[in-house]
Design a protein around this motif. Sequence first.
Motif: not given
Length: 99
Positions: A15-17, A44-46, A85-88
């Motif tokens: 899904r990343a550009p 690429t997005e939360p 968990t996730y970050d940016t």
Amino acid sequence: MFGNLLENALESCRRAPSGTATFIRIKARVLSGHLVIVQDNTITEPPRRKDAAFLSSKREGAQPGLGLRSIADLAAAHGGRAEFTYDTEAFHSSVILEL
């Protein structure tokens, strides 16, 4: 479990550009009678959430995903736990199972 983690990571990387660098890092080892799995992958997005549940990006609407829930249930059934968990930049999965 590995299949579920990798399938989710691959989908997120896809899904990343175009032209965006992506990664999947997975480590597994046995420590003190436990199998420890740690995976990090590109986001690429939360991820979407509802309460404590992550929502599936494979289904329409606000449906909880089955993959992460099944990983957490399997870990619990074997005396362990799973954390997500996730970050940016990355989604982080940690799983511990008793052997």
